[in-house]
Scaffold this active site. Structure first.
Site, mmCIF file in Angstrom:
data_model
loop_
_atom_site.group_PDB
_atom_site.id
_atom_site.type_symbol
_atom_site.label_atom_id
_atom_site.label_comp_id
_atom_site.label_asym_id
_atom_site.label_seq_id
_atom_site.Cartn_x
_atom_site.Cartn_y
_atom_site.Cartn_z
ATOM 1 N N GLY A 72 0.817 -1.213 0.000
ATOM 2 C CA GLY A 72 0.000 0.000 0.000
ATOM 3 C C GLY A 72 0.849 1.261 0.000
ATOM 4 O O GLY A 72 0.501 2.252 -0.641
ATOM 5 N N ASN A 152 -6.817 4.347 9.950
ATOM 6 C CA ASN A 152 -6.289 3.097 10.480
ATOM 7 C C ASN A 152 -6.357 3.029 11.995
ATOM 8 O O ASN A 152 -6.482 1.958 12.570
ATOM 9 C CB ASN A 152 -4.840 2.883 10.012
ATOM 10 N N GLN A 180 -7.563 0.670 4.610
ATOM 11 C CA GLN A 180 -8.367 0.137 5.715
ATOM 12 C C GLN A 180 -9.836 -0.040 5.340
ATOM 13 O O GLN A 180 -10.593 -0.645 6.093
ATOM 14 C CB GLN A 180 -8.263 1.062 6.930
ATOM 15 N N SER A 201 -3.873 -2.625 0.105
ATOM 16 C CA SER A 201 -2.813 -3.567 0.381
ATOM 17 C C SER A 201 -3.403 -4.946 0.630
ATOM 18 O O SER A 201 -4.441 -5.069 1.277
ATOM 19 C CB SER A 201 -2.061 -3.074 1.621
ATOM 20 N N GLY A 202 -2.748 -5.980 0.138
ATOM 21 C CA GLY A 202 -3.276 -7.334 0.278
ATOM 22 C C GLY A 202 -3.360 -7.835 1.700
ATOM 23 O O GLY A 202 -4.318 -8.498 2.080
ATOM 24 N N HIS A 203 -2.334 -7.487 2.509
ATOM 25 C CA HIS A 203 -2.266 -8.140 3.817
ATOM 26 C C HIS A 203 -3.297 -7.623 4.814
ATOM 27 O O HIS A 203 -3.391 -8.147 5.924
ATOM 28 C CB HIS A 203 -0.849 -8.057 4.398
ATOM 29 N N THR A 239 9.450 -7.875 -12.707
ATOM 30 C CA THR A 239 8.827 -9.152 -13.051
ATOM 31 C C THR A 239 7.637 -9.410 -12.128
ATOM 32 O O THR A 239 7.726 -9.216 -10.922
ATOM 33 C CB THR A 239 9.855 -10.286 -12.899
ATOM 34 N N CYS A 327 4.975 5.607 23.817
ATOM 35 C CA CYS A 327 5.954 4.565 24.106
ATOM 36 C C CYS A 327 5.886 3.394 23.136
ATOM 37 O O CYS A 327 6.799 2.599 23.066
ATOM 38 C CB CYS A 327 5.764 4.052 25.521
#
Lengths: 387, 288
Positions: A72, A152, A180, A201-203, A239, A327
């Site tokens: 993404g 997100n 998202q 994005s695929g994931h 490729t 943090c």
């Protein structure tokens, strides 16, 4: 280690077993180059184009408008740099203060090169300041709008169909980072939404990491991003990543069904149960608009305690979530999204994000609801502010 | 996920000496809710003059909790003279190390201990003697003496390290130039400015000021003469950089989208800065 309760699906999702199965033959047996002239390689071209057709059907666009990328972030970089280059140095970029870093950083880089960038504010509930947007669109000269469909961190939705139409009326190029939103809402349909470009994005939709898409509507002024090959109609050299492209095709095919078969309302019901349960903990606040929101996302703050400490305790209970606290970011500042929303500082450091998926079940929600009251109590007893 | 040692995780999961003491002899409080971490430390002395009881309350991440807990274990039984010698490096060592970006948690422990001992001696509740101790980082409220102490104890050499140890410079980044100037002085590096900057008694001309002093002078002038005027219209300005006689600013609030911002830049900001700083050649530029 207790049983895993994975509630961080806005970070990444589990690859669907069906997706992995679809990919495996292209690692083991059919590993040829899709551009070859012989059957062994050339035959995989059909699988690539079959996947492209599935992605196109999912997005409501033509297959040739689908460009496969590596992620993404690449899609966002391609859209932003490629369009500004095509529009020329006088271009103005209109974006928002709550974008993902994959949009913020390219915009900042352009700003340093002298490109004018307008950073639109959001309201306290994370929704877009439409007056500021309309004012920005009224500025003279060529313009690129780049804004996220869904946030997100909070899951808050921007009205992308309306924003894209306004941009079109103003003659601006419109890009949306829909990373998202895709697969989580119905209506990501390029046949109906007049956006020029869309990234995802695929994931985030149960394909593996390492594959993304940039939808580019025909006729959009955008320069190629990677030079050096004819692949993706010359828009993106390299490729073809065949196994991942095939996997993404499968993931999109599954998501296309899921946005209409009631899965989303089942996820929303689980999220709402989680939300109601956590709100029983004193002083808990939900960050972001409750209506214009993804069905899978819950961002809550527990004042007087800090996010990283909560995450480590949740981890002991097998729960995976994330936080907008300073943090956890490796920086010293809390979430730029919550700050842009002007969230009270008691909320900034004690925010947690739970994000669900089709694989989330009641046991996962129960694990959080069982663990969280004790964690908050323990940390508030430790805290000088937490009477 | 941080690479915390077993000891850090142990003290996080099982913090020692949590709570408060009735009628403590010394109390030290550092940090703030807005800054993301805070520590309240209190102790009671025994008849032998040694620390008989010590308790803490911490708002913060796992390493902040662990650092506080470790500190209380370390100083129990010490005399105040011994306790005063405990540094952040000792706390980190006791915990078998902390991630570099988390060293400020150990510094917070040291500073709370200093504050508690000072409170015992003077009854004063202010953390430090702040006279002649300029505020360097306004975001995290870090004073020059704290930066100098961290540099000396931990042998820091870069601005990034100072940020990891004190948080100074970790938010807006405006004070990074000032931190660099402090580092240069501490490390005996030839500062770009030298004699003029040190002669702070006589009002030096703007051009002769060190980069850090230039930043401070411009910031002061903005606060005094520019921000109140902009606030009337719901606007604000932040200082981005000062390079020689060029001052870079960024407009905020209503000014950020104002079509007439360039008029404000020249007519208000530049004019006021030139006048206040006695620098007729000073140029103001807007970035973003």
């Amino acid at each position: 280690m207790s049983e895993l309760h994975y509630l961080d699906n806005n970070a990444t999702t589990m690859p669907a077993p069906e997706v992995v199965d679809a990919m495996m033959p292209f690692f083991r047996d059919r590993w040829g180059n899709a551009s070859s002239m012989y059957e062994f390689g050339g035959s995989v071209r059909r699988d690539v184009e079959d996947a492209r057709a599935k992605v196109a059907a999912f997005l409501g666009c033509e297959p040739r408008e689908v460009v496969f990328t590596s992620c993404g972030s690449e899609s966002d970089n391609h859209a932003i740099f490629g369009t500004v280059e095509a529009l020329g140095p006088g271009a103005t970029v209109i974006t928002t203060k709550v974008e993902h870093p994959a949009v913020i950083q390219p915009c900042k880089a352009l700003e340093q090169r002298g490109v004018r960038v307008v950073w639109l504010p959001v309201h306290n509930d994370g929704t877009l300041d439409m007056d500021a947007y309309k004012a920005a669109l009224a500025m003279p000269g060529p313009k690129l709008v780049t804004m996220m469909w869904a946030n997100n961190e909070t899951g808050v939705l921007f009205p992308i169909p309306e924003c894209a139409a306004l941009a079109k009326a103003a003659g601006a190029v419109f890009h949306t980072d829909a990373t998202q939103a895709v697969g989580k809402i119905d209506g990501v349909d390029m046949a109906k939404v007049p956006a020029d470009m869309l990234s995802f994005s695929g994931h985030k939709i149960h394909a593996p990491k390492g594959i993304g898409v940039l939808f580019v509507r025909r006729g959009t002024p955008v320069r190629p991003f990677l030079l050096g090959g004819h692949q993706e109609s010359g828009r993106r050299a390299g490729t073809e990543n065949v196994p991942y492209i095939v996997g993404l095709g499968k993931a999109c095919e599954m998501a296309a069904v899921e946005v209409r078969d009631g899965t989303l309302s089942r996820i929303a019901a689980l999220r709402d149960r989680l939300q109601a349960g956590l709100l029983r903990i004193p002083d808990t606040v939900v960050n972001g608009n409750l209506e214009a929101r993804l069905p899978n996302t819950l961002n809550v703050s527990f004042p007087y305690i800090e996010g990283e400490a909560m995450l480590y305790h949740l981890g002991d209970a097998g729960v995976c979530a994330s936080s907008g606290s300073a943090c956890t970011s490796g920086s010293l500042e809390p979430s730029h999204v919550l700050r842009a929303m002007d969230a009270p500082f008691t909320s900034l450091h004690g925010s947690l994000r739970f994000s669900l998926s089709r694989y989330t079940n009641d046991a996962d929600v129960d694990a959080v609801l069982d663990a969280m009251p004790g964690i908050v109590k323990t940390l508030r007893e430790l805290s000088p502010y937490g009477h | 996920m941080w690479d915390y040692s077993e000891k850090v995780l142990d003290h996080f999961h099982h913090p020692r000496n949590v709570g408060t003491i009735e009628n403590p002899d010394g109390v030290g409080e550092v940090g703030a809710l807005a800054c993301g971490d805070a520590l309240k430390l209190m102790f009671k002395l025994g008849p032998d003059g040694r620390i008989a009881d010590v308790k803490f309350q911490t708002f913060g991440c796992a390493s902040a909790i662990a650092s506080s807990s470790a500190l209380t274990e370390m100083i129990k039984g010490m005399t105040l003279e011994e306790a005063a010698k405990v540094t952040n490096a000792d706390i980190a060592k006791y915990l078998d190390g902390l991630p570099e970006q988390k060293m400020h948690c150990s510094v917070m422990g040291m500073e709370a201990l200093e504050a508690a001992i000072a409170n015992y001696k003077t009854g004063d509740t202010t953390v430090r003697e702040l006279k002649d101790d300029p505020l360097v980082c306004t975001c995290f409220n870090v004073h020059e003496s704290e930066i100098v102490e961290a540099i000396r104890i931990n042998k820091l050499t870069t601005v990034e390290q100072v940020t990891n140890y004190t948080k100074a410079g970790g938010a807006c980044g405006k004070c990074k130039g000032a931190i660099q100037a402090i580092l240069d002085r501490e490390l005996g590096r030839p500062a770009a400015d030298s004699p003029a900057a040190k002669a702070s008694s006589a009002p030096a001309s703007f051009a002769d000021l060190s980069p850090a002093k230039k930043v401070l002078a411009v910031e002061k002038a903005l606060e005094k003469l520019v921000r109140p005027a902009l606030a009337v219209d719901g606007g604000d300005v932040e200082l981005v950089d000062v390079q020689g006689g060029r001052v870079q600013i960024r407009f905020l609030g209503h000014c950020a989208h104002c079509m007439a911002a360039h008029l404000t830049q020249d007519g208000l900001v530049q004019a006021k800065l030139r006048e206040e700083l006695g620098a007729p050649d000073l140029v103001v530029e807007t970035v973003q």
